[in-house]
Design a protein around this motif. Structure first.
Motif, PDB file in Angstrom:
ATOM      1  N   ARG A   1     -13.865  -3.699  -6.040  1.00  0.00           N
ATOM      2  CA  ARG A   1     -12.850  -2.628  -5.996  1.00  0.00           C
ATOM      3  C   ARG A   1     -13.110  -1.589  -7.083  1.00  0.00           C
ATOM      4  O   ARG A   1     -12.998  -0.391  -6.850  1.00  0.00           O
ATOM      5  CB  ARG A   1     -11.451  -3.211  -6.167  1.00  0.00           C
ATOM      6  CG  ARG A   1     -10.709  -3.414  -4.867  1.00  0.00           C
ATOM      7  CD  ARG A   1      -9.222  -3.580  -5.085  1.00  0.00           C
ATOM      8  NE  ARG A   1      -8.557  -3.550  -3.802  1.00  0.00           N
ATOM      9  CZ  ARG A   1      -8.358  -4.605  -3.032  1.00  0.00           C
ATOM     10  NH1 ARG A   1      -8.792  -5.791  -3.428  1.00  0.00           N
ATOM     11  NH2 ARG A   1      -7.756  -4.485  -1.858  1.00  0.00           N
TER      12      ARG A   1
ATOM     13  N   GLN B   1      -9.570  -8.769   0.790  1.00  0.00           N
ATOM     14  CA  GLN B   1     -10.139  -7.469   1.142  1.00  0.00           C
ATOM     15  C   GLN B   1     -11.362  -7.139   0.280  1.00  0.00           C
ATOM     16  O   GLN B   1     -12.353  -6.603   0.780  1.00  0.00           O
ATOM     17  CB  GLN B   1      -9.079  -6.367   0.954  1.00  0.00           C
ATOM     18  CG  GLN B   1      -7.857  -6.493   1.841  1.00  0.00           C
ATOM     19  CD  GLN B   1      -8.162  -6.255   3.301  1.00  0.00           C
ATOM     20  OE1 GLN B   1      -8.984  -5.424   3.636  1.00  0.00           O
ATOM     21  NE2 GLN B   1      -7.487  -6.994   4.161  1.00  0.00           N
TER      22      GLN B   1
ATOM     23  N   SER C   1      -7.525   0.127   8.611  1.00  0.00           N
ATOM     24  CA  SER C   1      -7.368  -1.172   7.963  1.00  0.00           C
ATOM     25  C   SER C   1      -6.683  -0.960   6.626  1.00  0.00           C
ATOM     26  O   SER C   1      -6.467   0.167   6.189  1.00  0.00           O
ATOM     27  CB  SER C   1      -8.740  -1.830   7.771  1.00  0.00           C
ATOM     28  OG  SER C   1      -8.611  -3.108   7.187  1.00  0.00           O
ATOM     29  N   TYR C   2      -6.331  -2.049   5.970  1.00  0.00           N
ATOM     30  CA  TYR C   2      -5.772  -1.940   4.635  1.00  0.00           C
ATOM     31  C   TYR C   2      -6.838  -1.385   3.698  1.00  0.00           C
ATOM     32  O   TYR C   2      -8.023  -1.716   3.819  1.00  0.00           O
ATOM     33  CB  TYR C   2      -5.294  -3.296   4.135  1.00  0.00           C
ATOM     34  CG  TYR C   2      -4.179  -3.898   4.950  1.00  0.00           C
ATOM     35  CD1 TYR C   2      -3.143  -3.110   5.449  1.00  0.00           C
ATOM     36  CD2 TYR C   2      -4.155  -5.264   5.236  1.00  0.00           C
ATOM     37  CE1 TYR C   2      -2.118  -3.660   6.197  1.00  0.00           C
ATOM     38  CE2 TYR C   2      -3.131  -5.820   5.975  1.00  0.00           C
ATOM     39  CZ  TYR C   2      -2.109  -5.020   6.461  1.00  0.00           C
ATOM     40  OH  TYR C   2      -1.106  -5.565   7.203  1.00  0.00           O
TER      41      TYR C   2
ATOM     42  N   VAL D   1      -9.293  -0.811   0.583  1.00  0.00           N
ATOM     43  CA  VAL D   1      -9.860  -1.352  -0.646  1.00  0.00           C
ATOM     44  C   VAL D   1      -9.470  -0.413  -1.781  1.00  0.00           C
ATOM     45  O   VAL D   1      -9.018  -0.833  -2.841  1.00  0.00           O
ATOM     46  CB  VAL D   1     -11.395  -1.474  -0.527  1.00  0.00           C
ATOM     47  CG1 VAL D   1     -12.019  -1.830  -1.878  1.00  0.00           C
ATOM     48  CG2 VAL D   1     -11.767  -2.525   0.515  1.00  0.00           C
TER      49      VAL D   1
ATOM     50  N   GLY E   1      -4.005   0.520  -3.149  1.00  0.00           N
ATOM     51  CA  GLY E   1      -5.019  -0.492  -2.910  1.00  0.00           C
ATOM     52  C   GLY E   1      -5.698  -0.981  -4.172  1.00  0.00           C
ATOM     53  O   GLY E   1      -6.384  -1.997  -4.148  1.00  0.00           O
TER      54      GLY E   1
ATOM     55  N   TYR F   1       0.814  -1.227   0.000  1.00  0.00           N
ATOM     56  CA  TYR F   1       0.000   0.000   0.000  1.00  0.00           C
ATOM     57  C   TYR F   1       0.847   1.277   0.000  1.00  0.00           C
ATOM     58  O   TYR F   1       0.673   2.139  -0.844  1.00  0.00           O
ATOM     59  CB  TYR F   1      -0.972  -0.037   1.179  1.00  0.00           C
ATOM     60  CG  TYR F   1      -1.794  -1.303   1.184  1.00  0.00           C
ATOM     61  CD1 TYR F   1      -2.789  -1.496   0.225  1.00  0.00           C
ATOM     62  CD2 TYR F   1      -1.541  -2.329   2.098  1.00  0.00           C
ATOM     63  CE1 TYR F   1      -3.525  -2.684   0.193  1.00  0.00           C
ATOM     64  CE2 TYR F   1      -2.275  -3.504   2.075  1.00  0.00           C
ATOM     65  CZ  TYR F   1      -3.262  -3.684   1.121  1.00  0.00           C
ATOM     66  OH  TYR F   1      -3.974  -4.849   1.081  1.00  0.00           O
TER      67      TYR F   1
ATOM     68  N   ASP G   1      -8.651  -9.925  -3.939  1.00  0.00           N
ATOM     69  CA  ASP G   1      -8.111 -10.626  -2.771  1.00  0.00           C
ATOM     70  C   ASP G   1      -9.133 -10.691  -1.652  1.00  0.00           C
ATOM     71  O   ASP G   1     -10.318 -10.389  -1.856  1.00  0.00           O
ATOM     72  CB  ASP G   1      -6.799  -9.967  -2.290  1.00  0.00           C
ATOM     73  CG  ASP G   1      -6.996  -8.533  -1.807  1.00  0.00           C
ATOM     74  OD1 ASP G   1      -8.151  -8.088  -1.676  1.00  0.00           O
ATOM     75  OD2 ASP G   1      -5.984  -7.852  -1.558  1.00  0.00           O
TER      76      ASP G   1
ATOM     77  N   THR H   1     -12.255   1.269   3.230  1.00  0.00           N
ATOM     78  CA  THR H   1     -11.800   0.000   3.798  1.00  0.00           C
ATOM     79  C   THR H   1     -12.956  -0.992   3.858  1.00  0.00           C
ATOM     80  O   THR H   1     -14.119  -0.626   3.683  1.00  0.00           O
ATOM     81  CB  THR H   1     -11.222   0.206   5.201  1.00  0.00           C
ATOM     82  OG1 THR H   1     -12.242   0.765   6.044  1.00  0.00           O
ATOM     83  CG2 THR H   1     -10.022   1.141   5.168  1.00  0.00           C
ATOM     84  N   LYS H   2     -12.613  -2.229   4.142  1.00  0.00           N
ATOM     85  CA  LYS H   2     -13.628  -3.290   4.169  1.00  0.00           C
ATOM     86  C   LYS H   2     -14.540  -3.168   5.382  1.00  0.00           C
ATOM     87  O   LYS H   2     -15.757  -3.297   5.273  1.00  0.00           O
ATOM     88  CB  LYS H   2     -12.936  -4.651   4.153  1.00  0.00           C
ATOM     89  CG  LYS H   2     -13.876  -5.847   4.071  1.00  0.00           C
ATOM     90  CD  LYS H   2     -13.091  -7.137   3.993  1.00  0.00           C
ATOM     91  CE  LYS H   2     -14.013  -8.343   3.893  1.00  0.00           C
ATOM     92  NZ  LYS H   2     -13.254  -9.626   3.832  1.00  0.00           N
TER      93      LYS H   2
END
Length: 279
Positions: free
Chosen positions: A259, A253, A190-191, A193, A211, A121, A251, A184-185
């Motif tokens: 996405r 996520q 968080s990581y 999206v 992302g 990221y 993935d 984010t998800k």
């Protein structure tokens, strides 16, 4: 607990750091630099990273600079993400890095660490790509100041023994209209999206993304589409998405289709947020 022994060095100067690296490398040792240590600890514990020696850059004063010097904003590689966001010297960068992790983690994560992250990221790079930033790099050949784009292609590409000392940004970029969006998800921390940094310069949108693909990027082809005034906003976005430089991630996520859906909606948000600046 880190499952291996390693030597630890904390030099006071750039030259000492470089010389220490090459002395250890000449002894056949695997050497790494770090400025925060967060990922070194995390990945070492799960046997995804190993080193015979580590060189901590936090002892170098040049790596802690965070100030305007004339018409330039200078940010040292060892400055923490919280310091950057709390300083508000470059609001787009501050907003972007504030979303990287929780407050406690951001006290430890440095800008240099984020830019050199093993994770895909590296969101801190987005405002720097948009602002035509320069970087000061140190190595055995001395100190070099180069355009960021010269050393960043999907990731920072430095020669063995080189390290990032500072990021340098023209002051004018720090006052431009901007927006930072992270989707984010589940939770806010968080990581992503999709993560987008955008600003307006000369009534043109600049946008950089994380992302979406396996690496953060800025695409001038996508920007050209986003600024194509003969098209509607939706048509511009649809065209820009066809110009993404690599396959969209699919993935845990988010699926590729989701996405893309989130990306298109985020771009609509950017138009709405920057509408006044684009008029």
């Amino acid at each position: 607990m880190i499952p291996f022994d390693f030597e630890y060095y904390k030099p006071d100067t750039i030259s000492e750091a470089v010389n220490t690296f090459h002395d250890l490398q000449n002894q056949g040792k695997l050497v790494i630099y770090y400025s925060g240590g967060t990922e070194f600890i995390t990945f070492s514990r799960i046997n995804q990273l190993k080193a015979d020696a580590v060189i901590d850059l936090k002892g170098i004063a040049d790596c802690h600079v965070l100030e305007f010097q004339g018409d330039q904003l200078v940010i040292g590689s060892a400055v923490s993400l919280n310091q950057i966001s709390e300083s508000n010297l470059f609001p787009l960068l501050g907003k972007t890095v504030k979303k990287v992790a929780d407050h406690t983690s951001r006290n430890k994560i440095t800008l240099g660490g984020n830019l050199n992250s093993q994770l895909i990221y590296r969101e801190g790079i987005l405002p720097l790509l948009l602002s035509d930033a320069k970087v000061k790099i140190a190595g055995i050949e001395g100190e070099l100041v180069l355009p960021l784009e010269n050393v960043f292609t999907e990731e920072l590409k430095l020669d063995a023994g080189q390290f990032l000392v500072q990021i340098i940004i023209d002051k004018n970029y720090t006052a431009l209209p901007f927006v930072s969006i992270k989707k984010t998800k589940i939770s806010k921390v968080s990581y992503p999206v999709v993560s987008i940094g955008a600003l307006v310069k000369d009534q043109q949108i600049r946008a950089a993304f994380s992302g979406v693909c396996q690496y953060p990027f800025r695409s001038k082809q996508m920007e050209a589409a986003l600024n194509e005034s003969s098209l509607s906003k939706t048509e511009r976005i649809d065209k820009a998405v066809t110009l993404i430089p690599s396959e969209i991630i699919d993935d845990i996520q988010a699926s590729r289709e989701y996405r893309e859906f989130v990306l298109k909606n985020a771009l609509l948000e950017i138009y709405d947020s920057l509408e006044a600046a684009l008029a």
